[in-house]
Enzyme design. Structure first.
Site, PDB file in Angstrom:
ATOM      1  N   GLU A 125      57.721  45.577  51.914  1.00 27.88           N
ATOM      2  CA  GLU A 125      56.503  46.153  51.317  1.00 27.88           C
ATOM      3  C   GLU A 125      55.876  47.173  52.253  1.00 27.88           C
ATOM      4  O   GLU A 125      55.414  48.235  51.824  1.00 27.88           O
ATOM      5  CB  GLU A 125      55.518  45.034  50.999  1.00 27.88           C
ATOM      6  CG  GLU A 125      55.988  44.135  49.871  1.00 27.88           C
ATOM      7  CD  GLU A 125      55.011  43.032  49.567  1.00 27.88           C
ATOM      8  OE1 GLU A 125      54.332  43.113  48.533  1.00 27.88           O
ATOM      9  OE2 GLU A 125      54.912  42.083  50.373  1.00 27.88           O
ATOM     10  N   GLU A 145      60.048  36.507  48.172  1.00 27.41           N
ATOM     11  CA  GLU A 145      58.916  35.612  47.928  1.00 27.41           C
ATOM     12  C   GLU A 145      59.153  34.620  46.793  1.00 27.41           C
ATOM     13  O   GLU A 145      58.639  33.500  46.817  1.00 27.41           O
ATOM     14  CB  GLU A 145      57.658  36.443  47.631  1.00 27.41           C
ATOM     15  CG  GLU A 145      57.079  37.174  48.822  1.00 27.41           C
ATOM     16  CD  GLU A 145      57.699  38.542  49.070  1.00 27.41           C
ATOM     17  OE1 GLU A 145      57.145  39.307  49.868  1.00 27.41           O
ATOM     18  OE2 GLU A 145      58.762  38.837  48.453  1.00 27.41           O
TER      19      GLU A 145
END
Length: 273
Positions: A125, A145
């Site tokens: 990210e 995740e």
């Protein structure tokens, strides 16, 4: 001759200003034992640095890398999740990430990710926030995740489908898939891949040097136009942004200097005015 370097002391981030006037900032996530994970202290330091850098126009380019060859950044400190409440978890996982994302993407200077080794979860990210990514052949990329029952909270599920095809991004996110640097480059996620860290940083130094030779105002304007026009639903609105910015640049001393240097067949001396 090596360019001058100025270091500032932080606990989890190496902060170096390079170049004759310190116009290039090199940030290194520095916690090899934790694979440069974005723990609480590193997040706070990164946020503090970016808040200062965003409006410091003496810094014209930023490079973000990771210490060592094993990891750019492996993501957040998962162990910290066990003791988080709903409120503290929001601040840790979402609120800080939103501000870091805003600062990196909107600051009017190029930000380059230098990826060696793992670039996973929050690490990917962070790299996606940057303007482009250089990587070594051993680099790996993925949003993992989903494997612990949550999704990326720093923009991963939004930015990855904009960086590569939506279908491929969905597959990576749904499966928690990790891909290697050559595929990442083929997909358009990574700009360039290098055999090793040394060659990557040599290329980065050349790129930064090239960017520093460009007129500062035009470089700032280019990032601003691209970012704002990319979110416009109307092509006419996007073109209006471009026209307005070009009009601003046309009145600058740098534009006059660039034209004069071209006509006189000499190297321009841009001053950011």
């Amino acid at each position: 001759m090596a360019t001058p370097t100025t270091r500032t002391a932080y606990q989890k981030i190496i902060y170096e200003r390079k170049g004759a006037n310190g116009e290039a900032l090199w940030l290194t996530l520095n916690n090899e034992a934790m694979r440069n994970s974005l723990d609480d202290e590193m997040q706070r330091e990164l946020l503090e640095i970016l808040e200062k850098v965003a409006l410091d126009y003496s810094i014209r380019c930023v490079v973000i890398g990771g210490a060592g060859e094993k990891a750019f950044c492996s993501g957040g400190d998962i162990r910290a999740f066990q003791s988080m409440s709903l409120v503290s978890g929001y601040e840790y996982m979402v609120q800080r990430g939103a501000r870091i994302h805003q600062l990196i993407t909107t600051m009017e200077k190029p930000v380059i990710a230098a990826v060696s080794g793992m670039c996973l979860a929050g690490g990917l990210e962070l790299a996606l926030m940057c303007d482009f990514i250089y990587a070594t052949e051993n680099a790996t990329f993925g949003l993992l995740e989903i494997n612990i029952g949550i999704l990326a909270g720093w923009g991963g599920t939004v930015r990855l489908p904009r960086a590569i095809s939506v279908a491929r991004a969905k597959e990576m996110i749904y499966r928690g898939e990790v891909i290697k640097a050559p595929e990442a480059q083929q997909l358009g996620l990574v700009n360039s891949v290098f055999p090793n860290r040394s060659e990557m940083y040599l290329a980065l130094e050349k790129t930064v040097e090239e960017l520093m030779a460009k007129p500062p105002l035009a470089l700032r304007a280019a990032k601003s136009i691209i970012n704002h026009s990319a979110t416009c639903d109307s092509i006419d609105a996007a073109l209006a942004i471009e026209r307005g910015t070009i009009q601003w640049l046309a009145g600058s001393e740098d534009f006059k200097e660039g034209v004069a240097a071209f006509v006189e067949k000499r190297k321009p001396n841009f001053k950011g005015r």
